[in-house]
Scaffold this active site. Structure first.
Site, mmCIF file in Angstrom:
data_model
loop_
_atom_site.group_PDB
_atom_site.id
_atom_site.type_symbol
_atom_site.label_atom_id
_atom_site.label_comp_id
_atom_site.label_asym_id
_atom_site.label_seq_id
_atom_site.Cartn_x
_atom_site.Cartn_y
_atom_site.Cartn_z
ATOM 1 C CE LYS A 114 -4.463 -1.450 1.669
ATOM 2 N NZ LYS A 114 -5.507 -1.342 2.694
ATOM 3 C CE LYS A 207 -5.913 -7.603 -1.786
ATOM 4 N NZ LYS A 207 -5.865 -7.349 -0.435
ATOM 5 C CE LYS A 210 -13.527 -2.553 -0.023
ATOM 6 N NZ LYS A 210 -13.527 -2.330 1.404
HETATM 7 P P1 TYM Z 1 -10.895 -5.278 3.576
HETATM 8 O O1 TYM Z 1 -11.846 -4.164 3.802
HETATM 9 O O2 TYM Z 1 -9.777 -5.053 2.605
HETATM 10 O O3 TYM Z 1 -11.674 -6.567 3.106
HETATM 11 C C1 TYM Z 1 -12.796 -7.054 3.816
HETATM 12 C C2 TYM Z 1 -12.800 -8.560 3.797
HETATM 13 O O4 TYM Z 1 -12.843 -9.064 2.459
HETATM 14 C C3 TYM Z 1 -11.767 -9.961 2.234
HETATM 15 N N1 TYM Z 1 -11.279 -9.780 0.867
HETATM 16 C C4 TYM Z 1 -11.156 -10.757 -0.035
HETATM 17 N N2 TYM Z 1 -11.419 -12.086 0.037
HETATM 18 C C5 TYM Z 1 -11.200 -12.816 -1.070
HETATM 19 N N3 TYM Z 1 -10.716 -12.298 -2.236
HETATM 20 C C6 TYM Z 1 -10.434 -10.979 -2.351
HETATM 21 N N4 TYM Z 1 -9.981 -10.474 -3.502
HETATM 22 C C7 TYM Z 1 -10.650 -10.150 -1.217
HETATM 23 N N5 TYM Z 1 -10.485 -8.815 -0.978
HETATM 24 C C8 TYM Z 1 -10.871 -8.621 0.300
HETATM 25 C C9 TYM Z 1 -10.707 -9.562 3.239
HETATM 26 O O5 TYM Z 1 -9.823 -10.630 3.504
HETATM 27 C C10 TYM Z 1 -11.549 -9.186 4.428
HETATM 28 O O6 TYM Z 1 -11.921 -10.323 5.164
HETATM 29 N N6 TYM Z 1 -7.953 -5.096 7.564
HETATM 30 C C11 TYM Z 1 -9.217 -5.559 7.089
HETATM 31 C C12 TYM Z 1 -10.404 -5.024 7.865
HETATM 32 C C13 TYM Z 1 -10.327 -5.206 9.338
HETATM 33 C C14 TYM Z 1 -10.549 -6.422 10.046
HETATM 34 C C15 TYM Z 1 -10.409 -6.091 11.421
HETATM 35 C C16 TYM Z 1 -10.848 -7.718 9.654
HETATM 36 C C17 TYM Z 1 -10.076 -4.245 10.258
HETATM 37 N N7 TYM Z 1 -10.115 -4.769 11.501
HETATM 38 C C18 TYM Z 1 -10.545 -7.052 12.411
HETATM 39 C C19 TYM Z 1 -10.992 -8.674 10.660
HETATM 40 C C20 TYM Z 1 -10.836 -8.356 12.013
HETATM 41 C C21 TYM Z 1 -9.379 -5.108 5.659
HETATM 42 O O7 TYM Z 1 -8.794 -4.154 5.224
HETATM 43 O O8 TYM Z 1 -10.303 -5.803 4.964
#
Ligand code: TYM
Length: 345
Positions: A114, A207, A210
């Protein structure tokens, strides 16, 4: 002491959710509601680790909440709220900033991706982001965290932080009545969605994300049927027809991704899909894939759109969730503060 099983997870409100979020995490979230106490968060504090336009952020928080609810999260059964409204997240994150080691964070691959080449110009928040994520989970002493594959390293760090806190404050933890010296559970990653790593439609080695500048790379949960069909039709492929067995997808990342998405959308195995489409050209398969995606996503999209017409209801649900989340986190935080050595006033 036995720690009660509790689920926590979150998604960032930066733009709309996409198919990767849905297949990688959301489907598990919905399922876990049947068996567990679940807390699902819109992680707005995480979102501002890169600059967000305030009006856009507010809209995204509502939009992600609407998508949660439209996809099947039940705000009565589960807690649905936004992170910034429960002070325990930021408070515990600070304490974890003082527990986690610089070397641990330096190894985080997501920060490197990032921040890119301009590391010096990244926010301190972006670097400390995994500590906040650990705080999100542990403020509720959650035990299970359903996520996609890309969050694995962050969850390992959360476990390391929990372990180090338990070790560093062992005496105080025992004196507080936790005879086994365990205050924080080591949270278990639950990486078992039907597609734990959905790849970009434009490049099967990256992957779906967003932050990809090309909107053609992902299917958003806000896309209409026509847009979904166009994106699937434009998805990158190779010139060969589909193989009839999973082994034939090796070295063909785009084909593997599209077949994986189709299988996940239909609740089928990859082999079952290939026994039907083996030998078919992509043009025919893409038509079926677009139909499957629309059938699955259109009801969610239209329900979320309907909810977005009524922001007051969304905000009421978030406020109710925040109050319930706070009620769980507040006594845990009070104990953490005692254990660390702060004086209650
Ligand atoms: P974020 O917002 O990027 O994504 C949310 C969830 O979607 C999953 N994900 C995917 N799974 C499969 N293929 C993909 N291409 C893909 N893109 C995203 C992510 O693995 C996630 O489960 N850091 C985290 C948010 C967060 C969080 C937490 C999660 C903050 N605090 C505490 C669990 C527990 C994040 O940026 O997810």
């Amino acid at each position: 002491m036995t720690i009660k099983e509790r689920v926590f997870s979150g998604m960032q409100p930066t733009g709309s959710l996409h198919l990767g979020n849905y297949l990688g995490a959301m489907l598990q979230w919905i399922k876990l509601q049947e068996t567990h106490e679940c807390i699902y968060c819109v992680v707005d504090l995480h979102a501002i680790t890169v600059w967000q336009d305030p009006e856009e952020l507010r809209r995204s928080i509502r939009q992600v909440t609407a998508a949660y609810l439209a996809a099947g999260l039940d705000p009565q059964r589960s807690i649905v709220f936004n992170q910034s409204q429960v002070s325990a997240h930021a408070e515990l994150a600070w304490i974890f900033n003082c527990v986690a080691r610089l070397g641990w964070l330096n190894r985080m691959t997501q920060f490197k991706e990032k921040a890119g080449k301009d590391r010096e110009n990244a926010s301190v928040g972006l670097f400390a982001y995994p500590n906040l994520m650990a705080a999100d989970i542990l403020a509720y002493r959650a035990t299970h965290v359903p996520v996609g594959d890309d969050q694995k390293q962050h969850l390992e760090l959360a476990r390391d932080i929990a372990q180090k806190f338990n070790n560093d404050f062992k005496g105080g933890i025992e004196r507080a009545g936790h005879a086994d010296g365990v205050f924080f559970p080591l949270p278990e990653p639950v990486i078992t969605g039907p597609a734990t790593r959905v790849m970009s439609l434009r490049d099967g080695t990256k992957k779906m994300s967003k932050s990809d500048p090309s909107d053609l790379s992902r299917i958003n949960l806000t896309d209409n049927a026509e847009t979904i069909a166009r994106k699937v039709q434009k998805a990158k492929t190779d010139p060969e027809p589909l193989p009839s067995e999973a082994a034939g997808l090796k070295g063909r990342p785009e084909a593997e991704n599209l077949v994986g998405i189709y299988a996940a959308l239909n609740g089928q195995s990859v082999d079952a899909v290939l026994s039907e489409y083996g030998g078919a050209q992509f043009s025919a398969f893409k038509k079926a894939l677009a139909e499957a995606a629309v059938a699955r996503l259109a009801p969610i999209t239209s329900e979320a759109e309907r909810m977005m017409q009524d922001p007051a209801t969304i905000e009421r649900i978030l406020a109710d969730g925040s109050a319930r989340a706070h009620a769980i986190a507040a006594p845990i935080m009070a104990e953490v503060k005692d254990i660390v050595g702060f004086i209650r006033s």
